[in-house]
Design a protein around this motif. Structure first.
Motif, PDB file in Angstrom:
ATOM      1  N   SER A   1     -54.193  13.619  23.627  1.00 32.42           N
ATOM      2  CA  SER A   1     -55.385  14.155  22.967  1.00 32.42           C
ATOM      3  C   SER A   1     -55.383  13.935  21.455  1.00 32.42           C
ATOM      4  CB  SER A   1     -55.538  15.646  23.265  1.00 32.42           C
ATOM      5  OG  SER A   1     -54.446  16.360  22.731  1.00 32.42           O
TER       6      SER A   1
ATOM      7  N   ASN B   1     -50.534  16.838  32.807  1.00 33.94           N
ATOM      8  CA  ASN B   1     -51.767  17.554  32.475  1.00 33.94           C
ATOM      9  C   ASN B   1     -51.708  19.044  32.785  1.00 33.94           C
ATOM     10  OD1 ASN B   1     -53.659  15.899  31.092  1.00 33.94           O
ATOM     11  ND2 ASN B   1     -53.801  14.642  32.937  1.00 33.94           N
TER      12      ASN B   1
ATOM     13  N   ARG C   1     -54.323  10.907  29.320  1.00 33.41           N
ATOM     14  CA  ARG C   1     -55.074   9.973  30.167  1.00 33.41           C
ATOM     15  C   ARG C   1     -54.232   8.716  30.359  1.00 33.41           C
ATOM     16  NH1 ARG C   1     -58.544   5.980  28.241  1.00 33.41           N
ATOM     17  NH2 ARG C   1     -58.311   6.819  26.140  1.00 33.41           N
TER      18      ARG C   1
END
Length: 97
Positions: free
Chosen positions: A10, A30, A45
């Motif tokens: 992030s 996550n 991701r």
């Protein structure tokens, strides 16, 4: 099947890892159950992955890519394989005369 993978965090940083179960490992990252590095930078991701038949080969590749600069990792992620050799730079500063 073993995997070497790169995650985008992030904060824009990259995390490089290896695993035998990619989907489970991504879930762990996550959910905050992965590495301390990704725990503080969620969500993550998947941006790149390579498959290997043996986990030790994936682990060796992980360690190789961890030593790369951000620019070289980005070239790998973007598929600019021709740029990799020129991005292989020495981490020492050359002496000046």
């Amino acid at each position: 099947m073993a995997h070497m993978y790169i995650l985008s965090c992030s904060d824009g940083s990259f995390y490089v890892g290896s695993t035998l179960d990619l989907e489970r490992r991504l879930g762990q990252h996550n959910e905050g159950e992965g590495a301390a590095y990704t725990r503080r930078r969620r969500p993550v991701r998947l941006v790149y992955c390579e498959e290997y038949s043996r986990i030790d080969d994936a682990f060796l590749r992980e360690k190789q890519v961890q030593g790369w600069s951000r620019a070289k990792r980005l070239a790998l992620i973007e598929g600019r394989l021709g740029d990799l050799p020129k991005l292989a730079r020495s981490r020492t500063v050359p002496a000046t005369s």
